[in-house]
Design a protein around this motif. Structure first.
Motif, PDB file in Angstrom:
ATOM      1  N   PRO A   1       9.641  -9.199   7.887  1.00 55.58           N
ATOM      2  CA  PRO A   1      11.118  -9.665   8.046  1.00 55.58           C
ATOM      3  C   PRO A   1      11.841  -9.348   6.532  1.00 55.58           C
ATOM      4  O   PRO A   1      12.987  -8.688   6.440  1.00 55.58           O
ATOM      5  CB  PRO A   1      11.154 -10.873   8.410  1.00 55.58           C
ATOM      6  N   GLU A   2      11.137  -9.511   5.501  1.00 61.34           N
ATOM      7  CA  GLU A   2      11.633  -9.302   4.239  1.00 61.34           C
ATOM      8  C   GLU A   2      10.382  -8.639   3.387  1.00 61.34           C
ATOM      9  O   GLU A   2       9.583  -9.321   2.719  1.00 61.34           O
ATOM     10  CB  GLU A   2      11.961 -10.689   3.490  1.00 61.34           C
ATOM     11  N   PRO A   3      10.551  -7.182   3.179  1.00 62.99           N
ATOM     12  CA  PRO A   3       9.454  -6.524   2.538  1.00 62.99           C
ATOM     13  C   PRO A   3       9.328  -6.994   1.188  1.00 62.99           C
ATOM     14  O   PRO A   3      10.442  -7.340   0.485  1.00 62.99           O
ATOM     15  CB  PRO A   3       9.849  -5.032   2.719  1.00 62.99           C
ATOM     16  N   ARG A   4       8.054  -7.221   0.540  1.00 59.35           N
ATOM     17  CA  ARG A   4       7.912  -7.405  -0.680  1.00 59.35           C
ATOM     18  C   ARG A   4       8.007  -6.233  -1.586  1.00 59.35           C
ATOM     19  O   ARG A   4       7.218  -5.240  -1.821  1.00 59.35           O
ATOM     20  CB  ARG A   4       6.517  -7.990  -0.997  1.00 59.35           C
ATOM     21  N   LEU A   5       8.808  -6.474  -2.771  1.00 58.57           N
ATOM     22  CA  LEU A   5       9.232  -5.258  -3.578  1.00 58.57           C
ATOM     23  C   LEU A   5       7.675  -5.013  -4.652  1.00 58.57           C
ATOM     24  O   LEU A   5       7.507  -3.975  -4.734  1.00 58.57           O
ATOM     25  CB  LEU A   5      10.291  -5.558  -4.618  1.00 58.57           C
ATOM     26  N   TRP A   6       7.134  -6.143  -4.901  1.00 58.30           N
ATOM     27  CA  TRP A   6       5.787  -6.023  -5.706  1.00 58.30           C
ATOM     28  C   TRP A   6       4.666  -5.263  -4.945  1.00 58.30           C
ATOM     29  O   TRP A   6       4.035  -4.210  -5.527  1.00 58.30           O
ATOM     30  CB  TRP A   6       5.123  -7.212  -5.852  1.00 58.30           C
ATOM     31  N   VAL A   7       4.936  -5.183  -3.518  1.00 53.63           N
ATOM     32  CA  VAL A   7       3.664  -4.381  -2.930  1.00 53.63           C
ATOM     33  C   VAL A   7       4.161  -2.953  -2.892  1.00 53.63           C
ATOM     34  O   VAL A   7       3.324  -2.175  -3.043  1.00 53.63           O
ATOM     35  CB  VAL A   7       3.623  -4.914  -1.406  1.00 53.63           C
ATOM     36  N   ILE A   8       5.468  -2.763  -2.758  1.00 52.79           N
ATOM     37  CA  ILE A   8       5.910  -1.298  -3.176  1.00 52.79           C
ATOM     38  C   ILE A   8       5.442  -0.562  -4.483  1.00 52.79           C
ATOM     39  O   ILE A   8       5.110   0.576  -4.496  1.00 52.79           O
ATOM     40  CB  ILE A   8       7.362  -1.230  -2.871  1.00 52.79           C
ATOM     41  N   TYR A   9       5.799  -1.468  -5.523  1.00 51.63           N
ATOM     42  CA  TYR A   9       5.374  -1.216  -6.850  1.00 51.63           C
ATOM     43  C   TYR A   9       3.859  -0.937  -6.834  1.00 51.63           C
ATOM     44  O   TYR A   9       3.134   0.169  -7.411  1.00 51.63           O
ATOM     45  CB  TYR A   9       5.799  -2.026  -7.803  1.00 51.63           C
ATOM     46  N   LEU A  10       2.904  -1.918  -6.504  1.00 48.83           N
ATOM     47  CA  LEU A  10       1.594  -1.983  -6.704  1.00 48.83           C
ATOM     48  C   LEU A  10       1.098  -0.564  -5.652  1.00 48.83           C
ATOM     49  O   LEU A  10       0.317   0.185  -6.214  1.00 48.83           O
ATOM     50  CB  LEU A  10       1.006  -3.019  -5.925  1.00 48.83           C
ATOM     51  N   ALA A  11       1.635  -0.409  -4.560  1.00 50.92           N
ATOM     52  CA  ALA A  11       0.967   0.640  -3.754  1.00 50.92           C
ATOM     53  C   ALA A  11       1.420   1.952  -4.145  1.00 50.92           C
ATOM     54  O   ALA A  11       0.562   3.182  -4.232  1.00 50.92           O
ATOM     55  CB  ALA A  11       1.681   0.414  -2.181  1.00 50.92           C
ATOM     56  N   THR A  12       2.689   2.093  -4.833  1.00 53.65           N
ATOM     57  CA  THR A  12       3.106   3.330  -5.370  1.00 53.65           C
ATOM     58  C   THR A  12       2.158   3.593  -6.718  1.00 53.65           C
ATOM     59  O   THR A  12       1.784   4.687  -6.926  1.00 53.65           O
ATOM     60  CB  THR A  12       4.509   3.116  -5.814  1.00 53.65           C
ATOM     61  N   GLY A  13       1.860   2.419  -7.719  1.00 56.38           N
ATOM     62  CA  GLY A  13       1.060   2.900  -8.628  1.00 56.38           C
ATOM     63  C   GLY A  13      -0.265   3.326  -8.334  1.00 56.38           C
ATOM     64  O   GLY A  13      -1.079   4.136  -9.072  1.00 56.38           O
ATOM     65  N   LEU A  14      -1.101   2.848  -7.197  1.00 56.17           N
ATOM     66  CA  LEU A  14      -2.400   3.027  -6.761  1.00 56.17           C
ATOM     67  C   LEU A  14      -2.242   4.454  -6.166  1.00 56.17           C
ATOM     68  O   LEU A  14      -3.202   5.277  -6.562  1.00 56.17           O
ATOM     69  CB  LEU A  14      -2.758   2.101  -5.718  1.00 56.17           C
ATOM     70  N   THR A  15      -0.989   4.802  -5.676  1.00 58.62           N
ATOM     71  CA  THR A  15      -1.008   6.088  -5.035  1.00 58.62           C
ATOM     72  C   THR A  15      -1.163   7.163  -5.896  1.00 58.62           C
ATOM     73  O   THR A  15      -1.780   8.345  -6.130  1.00 58.62           O
ATOM     74  CB  THR A  15       0.318   6.363  -4.155  1.00 58.62           C
ATOM     75  N   GLY A  16      -0.255   7.014  -7.188  1.00 59.56           N
ATOM     76  CA  GLY A  16      -0.255   7.721  -8.232  1.00 59.56           C
ATOM     77  C   GLY A  16      -1.695   7.850  -9.113  1.00 59.56           C
ATOM     78  O   GLY A  16      -2.149   8.999  -9.307  1.00 59.56           O
ATOM     79  N   LEU A  17      -2.283   6.670  -9.293  1.00 60.90           N
ATOM     80  CA  LEU A  17      -3.681   6.608  -9.751  1.00 60.90           C
ATOM     81  C   LEU A  17      -4.781   7.561  -9.026  1.00 60.90           C
ATOM     82  O   LEU A  17      -5.545   8.347  -9.628  1.00 60.90           O
ATOM     83  CB  LEU A  17      -4.127   5.328 -10.050  1.00 60.90           C
ATOM     84  N   PHE A  18      -4.787   7.245  -7.708  1.00 59.73           N
ATOM     85  CA  PHE A  18      -5.754   8.202  -7.058  1.00 59.73           C
ATOM     86  C   PHE A  18      -5.473   9.299  -6.841  1.00 59.73           C
ATOM     87  O   PHE A  18      -6.486  10.598  -7.019  1.00 59.73           O
ATOM     88  CB  PHE A  18      -6.046   7.398  -5.629  1.00 59.73           C
ATOM     89  N   ALA A  19      -4.218   9.654  -6.601  1.00 59.96           N
ATOM     90  CA  ALA A  19      -3.878  11.000  -6.712  1.00 59.96           C
ATOM     91  C   ALA A  19      -4.211  11.910  -7.860  1.00 59.96           C
ATOM     92  O   ALA A  19      -4.706  13.269  -8.103  1.00 59.96           O
ATOM     93  CB  ALA A  19      -2.338  11.295  -6.377  1.00 59.96           C
ATOM     94  N   GLY A  20      -4.051  11.123  -8.966  1.00 61.08           N
ATOM     95  CA  GLY A  20      -4.508  11.677 -10.134  1.00 61.08           C
ATOM     96  C   GLY A  20      -5.949  12.081 -10.471  1.00 61.08           C
ATOM     97  O   GLY A  20      -6.641  13.142 -11.104  1.00 61.08           O
ATOM     98  N   LEU A  21      -6.754  11.000  -9.976  1.00 62.90           N
ATOM     99  CA  LEU A  21      -8.064  11.119 -10.217  1.00 62.90           C
ATOM    100  C   LEU A  21      -8.939  12.209  -9.391  1.00 62.90           C
ATOM    101  O   LEU A  21      -9.839  12.798  -9.844  1.00 62.90           O
ATOM    102  CB  LEU A  21      -8.839   9.692  -9.513  1.00 62.90           C
TER     103      LEU A  21
END
Length: 405
Positions: free
Chosen positions: A106-126
């Motif tokens: 009902p109320e998406p968490r902004l910190w989840v978006i930031y964390l997931a986006t950071g992990l996406t960048g990290l794994f894509a880079g690796l």
């Protein structure tokens, strides 16, 4: 030259089963990634109503990606590259699924978006350097230009399809659907990688930790062709990335914000045309690369000078054509001239430059536009590109003499 000699060389797809599997798996995953980039921007704005947060979430992806690329280059020269691609792509399916779950709250968490986006960048880079370093083994050194053109074309196709499909899903089933499609794409790509043969680096991955990135940097400094490729790549983008100015140019130069989409689409269409007629690149080399970068710079200079929209779109398409050809030739020459036991690390440095330089270029053009005006900034940037390219070509005879024959 016959038309058949101009047509895109599809032989890597026909002749190499493993290249074919990775190519189409990567294309599907890339479409999903670009869909998710649209969804993230929309969701962040929905949650925060702040344009600044959209920029910050992009930064949250870019910084871990650069760190991942640098580490991933060392890993790609020490471990099996297929396995490294697998262990860095499968987690992305779970990250995307978590973003879908967050979107359904009902109320998406902004910190989840930031964390997931950071992990996406990290794994894509690796995993990125392993994929790039594996191309010679997958397609063969004689087909590096063809493989490069196919890879560049896949990026352009994804750039056209991904955002459009993402927008359609957001307007229909909603944000969660974008993330779920992205998760499915990475899951399918991971399954595909199971059927690819092992891709160990030459020497069995004997890179010592202390050799790490310093060994790659010494190689680049000591190899005039490779250093020239890095410098001509920088010449092509610093001060010559006008995308950030398209909304301003659409309004001020062409009198209608409605043409902004056309300005963004024209280079991509030119790049696709370049890919479809790239069959000759396997017989080309340094002179063709220099000409392609000059075409990019001169076309953007002309674009900044004209107020006639059809001519402006044609010039942007020519710029996209030059960009595609230069990217194809740069990548092929880089892979051909780099020993396999260094390809992971050199590829990672190459990908870092490819990530950072366009961002710097857009920032530089935007900063210049504050002082000179948008049109003048584009013209100045194009002329700087031409001058810098000629200077690099004059200073690096090895670049002029390079050939893929």
């Amino acid at each position: 030259m016959s038309l058949s000699g101009l047509a895109m060389d599809l032989s890597p797809l026909r002749e190499s089963r493993d290249f074919r599997l990775i190519y189409f798996g990567f294309l599907g995953a890339l479409v999903g990634t670009l869909m998710t980039s649209v969804a993230v921007a929309v969701q962040v704005y929905d949650v925060t109503a702040s344009p600044g947060q959209i920029g910050l979430v992009s930064l949250a992806r870019a910084v871990p990606m650069v760190a991942g690329l640098l580490a991933g280059g060392v890993l790609a020269d020490r471990f099996d590259r297929r396995r490294l691609m697998l262990v860095t792509r499968l987690p992305l399916a779970f990250v995307a699924a978590a973003m879908a779950g967050n979107a359904l709250l009902p109320e998406p968490r902004l910190w989840v978006i930031y964390l997931a986006t950071g992990l996406t960048g990290l794994f894509a880079g690796l995993g990125g350097p392993a994929m790039l370093a594996a191309i010679p083994a997958l397609a063969g050194t004689a087909k590096l230009a063809a493989a490069g053109a196919l890879t560049a074309a896949s990026a352009q196709i994804a750039a056209l399809v991904g955002p459009a499909l993402g927008g359609a899903l957001i307007a229909g089933p909603g944000l969660a659907a974008c993330y779920l499609v992205d998760a499915a794409g990475f899951l399918i790509f991971s399954i595909v990688l199971w059927f690819v043969k092992p891709l160990p680096p030459t020497g069995g991955g004997t890179v010592k930790p202390r050799e790490g990135m310093s060994g790659a940097l010494r190689f680049i400094r000591g190899r005039r062709l490779i250093l020239g490729l890095f410098l001509i790549d920088a010449a092509a983008v610093i001060f010559t990335m006008p995308q950030a100015l398209y909304p301003v140019l659409a309004d001020q130069q062409f009198g209608s914000p409605a043409v902004t989409g056309l300005l963004y689409a024209a280079p991509a269409l030119g790049a696709v045309a370049g890919a479809l007629t790239s069959g000759w690149t396997g017989r080309a080399g340094g002179h063709a690369l220099i000409a392609a970068v000059l075409l990019w710079g001169l076309a953007l200079t002309g674009f900044g000078l004209t107020t006639f929209l059809p001519l402006a779109l044609l010039l942007l398409a020519l710029a996209g054509l030059g960009d595609l050809l230069s990217e194809t030739l740069r990548s092929a020459l880089l892979q051909r001239d780099t020993p396999d036991d260094l390809r992971g690390r050199v590829s990672s440095i190459w990908m870092v430059q490819a990530t950072v330089s366009p961002a710097l270029g857009n920032a530089a053009v935007g900063f210049l536009a504050e002082f000179t005006g948008a049109r003048q900034a584009v013209v100045i940037g194009g002329l700087v590109c031409v001058a810098a390219t000629l200077a690099v070509a004059a200073a690096f005879p090895a670049l002029r003499r390079a050939t893929l024959r």
